[in-house]
Structures are given as structure tokens and as C-alpha cells.
Design an enzyme around this catalytic site. Structure first.
Site, PDB file in Angstrom:
ATOM      1  CG  HIS A  83      13.641  -4.425   6.140  1.00 35.33           C
ATOM      2  ND1 HIS A  83      14.044  -5.598   6.711  1.00 35.33           N
ATOM      3  CD2 HIS A  83      12.682  -3.941   6.950  1.00 35.33           C
ATOM      4  CE1 HIS A  83      13.362  -5.819   7.817  1.00 35.33           C
ATOM      5  NE2 HIS A  83      12.519  -4.832   7.977  1.00 35.33           N
ATOM      6  CB  CYS A 105      10.238  -7.727  -0.421  1.00 34.53           C
ATOM      7  SG  CYS A 105       8.563  -8.115  -0.969  1.00 34.53           S
ATOM      8  CG  HIS A 133      11.330  -0.131   9.523  1.00 36.47           C
ATOM      9  ND1 HIS A 133      11.489  -0.733   8.295  1.00 36.47           N
ATOM     10  CD2 HIS A 133      10.836  -1.092  10.333  1.00 36.47           C
ATOM     11  CE1 HIS A 133      11.102  -2.001   8.369  1.00 36.47           C
ATOM     12  NE2 HIS A 133      10.697  -2.236   9.612  1.00 36.47           N
ATOM     13  CD  GLU A 135       9.194  -1.234   3.569  1.00 34.87           C
ATOM     14  OE1 GLU A 135       8.925  -2.205   4.299  1.00 34.87           O
ATOM     15  OE2 GLU A 135       8.336  -0.649   2.887  1.00 34.87           O
ATOM     16  CB  CYS A 198       2.709  -5.117   1.459  1.00 34.65           C
ATOM     17  SG  CYS A 198       2.812  -6.805   0.866  1.00 34.65           S
ATOM     18  CB  SER A 226       8.546  -7.890  14.272  1.00 36.19           C
ATOM     19  OG  SER A 226       7.566  -7.913  13.262  1.00 36.19           O
ATOM     20  CG  ASN A 228       5.065  -7.588  10.339  1.00 29.30           C
ATOM     21  OD1 ASN A 228       4.298  -8.512  10.549  1.00 29.30           O
ATOM     22  ND2 ASN A 228       6.376  -7.756  10.248  1.00 29.30           N
ATOM     23  CB  SER A 269       9.448 -11.177  10.675  1.00 26.96           C
ATOM     24  OG  SER A 269       8.792 -10.553  11.766  1.00 26.96           O
TER      25      SER A 269
HETATM   26 FE1  F3S Z   1       7.315  -7.931   0.936  1.00 25.28          FE
HETATM   27 FE2  F3S Z   1       4.904  -7.389   1.722  1.00 25.28          FE
HETATM   28 FE3  F3S Z   1       6.361  -9.113   3.007  1.00 25.28          FE
HETATM   29  S1  F3S Z   1       6.400  -5.950   1.050  1.00 25.28           S
HETATM   30  S2  F3S Z   1       8.445  -8.434   2.756  1.00 25.28           S
HETATM   31  S3  F3S Z   1       5.600  -9.349   0.915  1.00 25.28           S
HETATM   32  S4  F3S Z   1       4.932  -7.655   3.924  1.00 25.28           S
END
Ligand code: F3S
Length: 287
Positions: A83, A105, A133, A135, A198, A226, A228, A269
Site C-alpha cells: 500500500h 507496489c 485505507h 493506500e 490497477c 480486504s 478489493n 491479497s
Molecule cells: Fe499493486 Fe495493483 Fe496489486 S496496484 S498491489 S498490482 S492490485
């Protein structure tokens, strides 16, 4: 019962890298007689957190304090999770004598740099995502004055006196991002898209959408905290598919055994073992 795995599911590249980095850092710290910490929860998954704890890695918060309120000792190794974190957090940890292992990341780091650059040019940086959050807090930390908006209504109350650069929390849904973007465009037609959802999140969401017409129900595996993973479950439900979100195979409800075909997906995750165990448990239900 037929179990159909989503064509993309589980660990994304950023999480896989962060978890491997943290495991290596924990082993290295132990070998050199130092303590290892991770800033917050490495990923929102109980199994992954437990594995790191078993390697001696403990959690530390953004103030540099562990669970009992003590500061990490000088020389401790501190892993920054995927994050990312605000620059002040890096500064605070460094000045306390920590050795930082940065597992942010690369995709999140790109958004942090974009946020800093647009803020320096006088833009109002707006982050579409969950307030609080890790991030969004981290990205906001790179852009003085940045604000986080979680809904189109919030977006409509953003000040319209400056150009706006919009950055997505990397794991929000495309629909949420598009709705917030449309609301902001009403305020600032010159809005700049400075970083979208992403690709790894988009692929997992698209794979869930691909279940429509192919399965009778959907099982989403991953941490309840989580973001996502929760969004995959919300997307599946919004498509009208009977959907269950469980953290592990042990939580799978018996009624899933009544369906002829179940789509299986997992958040970015969720480790491979959790997915394999859930698939095996589903197949056992129909025996
Ligand atoms: Fe990075 Fe995308 Fe995973 S930003 S942590 S590759 S969901």
C-alpha cells in the site's frame, strides 16, 4: 458440482512481491539478531499475517509504535507494505533508526509520484477510494492538500477553484471510479486523469463479470477487511449471482452444495493455499 475458477484470481504481482520481500526481510533480521516489523498488516489476509508472525515479524503503526505502545528499537528492520506510506512515515521511522525495506507496489509508487507532481503544479489532487485505507492515506501524504472522495456526492462538493487531478485507489471498482470521475467533471470539465484503477484489479473484476451466464453461484475467498476482495463480492452480487464471501474453506456454508456450478474467485491479497483449500472444500460438499 462443477467449480469454475475465475480466469484471474488471488495474489496480484504487487502483493506477491511484497509478501516475498517481507518473508526475506524477516529471515534476514532474525539471522542478524534484529527485530523485524511490518507497517500495518502486510495484506488483509489472516493466513499471510500469521505466517509472517511465525517468522518473528511484528506489526508497527504509522507512529512507529508496536502493539504494546513501544517504539521499535534502533536498528530494527521495518517493511513498508504494498500500500505504501506517506513521506513523513518514512522520515519518522528513519529518524528512529529503523532500516526500511520498501515493498510499495510499483503501481502505487507511480500514483504517489503523480500525486506529488500535480500538487506541486497547483492542482487539487483528488483520490477516489476509501478514506482511512492505507493506500489512500499514503498517496495523500505525497500531495499536500489532497482529499479523498468515496462517492459521487462527495465529489460534487469538491472545491472548483483549482484544476483537479484525479487518482484512483488502485483496487476500487471501475464503476466507482467512473461515477466519481463523472461527478467531478461537472465541477471541473478540465479534470486530469492522473492514475486509474490497477490493471490487476480490473482483470479480477472482469473475470467475475465473466461468470454471468456460466455459473449458478459465486464463492469469493479473502479477508473480510480486504477492500478489493469485498468489491469482488459486491460486483458479483450486483450481477444478480448468489454470492458468498468467506475468509477460509472452514467458513463455506453447506448450502453452496445445492448448486450445480459455482464460480470461485479470490481477492488480490488471498494466497494460493486458501484458494486451493476452498476449491477442495466445495468439491467435497457435492460428494
Ligand atoms: Fe499493486 Fe495493483 Fe496489486 S496496484 S498491489 S498490482 S492490485
Amino acid at each position: 458440482m462443477k467449480v469454475i475458477r475465475a480466469r484471474t484470481l488471488g495474489f496480484c504481482p504487487g502483493v506477491r512481491l511484497a509478501v516475498a520481500t517481507a518473508q526475506k526481510a524477516a529471515a534476514g533480521a532474525t539471522a542478524s539478531g534484529r527485530q523485524a516489523f511490518v507497517l500495518g498488516q502486510i495484506v488483509h489476509n489472516p493466513r499471510v499475517s500469521a505466517r509472517l508472525e511465525s517468522l518473528g515479524m511484528r506489526r508497527i503503526d504509522e507512529a512507529g509504535l508496536d502493539g504494546s505502545g513501544k517504539s521499535a528499537p534502533a536498528g530494527a528492520v521495518v517493511v513498508i507494505r504494498s500500500h505504501g506510506a506517506a513521506p513523513e512515515v518514512f522520515d519518522r521511522l528513519r529518524s528512529a533508526g529503523a532500516e526500511i525495506v520498501d515493498a510499495t507496489c510499483p503501481r502505487v509508487a507511480t500514483n504517489q509520484k503523480a500525486a506529488a507532481s500535480f500538487a506541486a503544479r497547483g492542482f487539487l489532487v483528488v483520490i477516489a477510494g476509501d478514506r482511512g485505507h492505507g493506500e489512500t492515506l499514503g498517496v495523500a501524504g505525497w500531495a499536500p492538500g489532497a482529499i479523498v472522495v468515496s462517492s459521487p456526492d462527495e465529489a460534487r462538493s469538491v472545491p472548483g477553484d483549482r484544476p483537479v487531478a484525479l487518482i484512483a485507489q488502485t483496487t476500487i471498482s471501475e464503476n466507482e471510479y467512473d461515477a466519481i470521475r463523472a461527478a467531478l467533471l461537472e465541477r471541473r470539465p478540465d479534470l486530469v486523469d492522473a492514475g486509474g484503477v490497477c490493471g490487476a484489479s480490473r482483470e479480477r473484476q472482469a473475470a467475475v463479470a465473466g461468470f454471468l451466464g456460466k455459473v449458478d453461484a459465486v464463492l469469493v475467498v479473502g479477508g473480510k477487511n480486504s477492500a478489493n476482495t469485498r468489491r469482488l463480492a459486491e460486483l458479483s452480487s450486483s450481477l444478480g449471482l448468489p454470492t458468498w464471501h468467506v475468509e477460509s474453506a472452514a467458513d463455506i456454508p453447506p448450502e453452496l452444495g445445492n448448486f450445480d456450478s459455482v464460480g470461485l474467485t479470490a481477492g488480490a491479497s488471498t494466497p494460493d493455499e486458501d484458494i486451493d483449500e476452498a476449491e477442495a472444500a466445495l468439491l467435497r460438499l457435492s460428494q
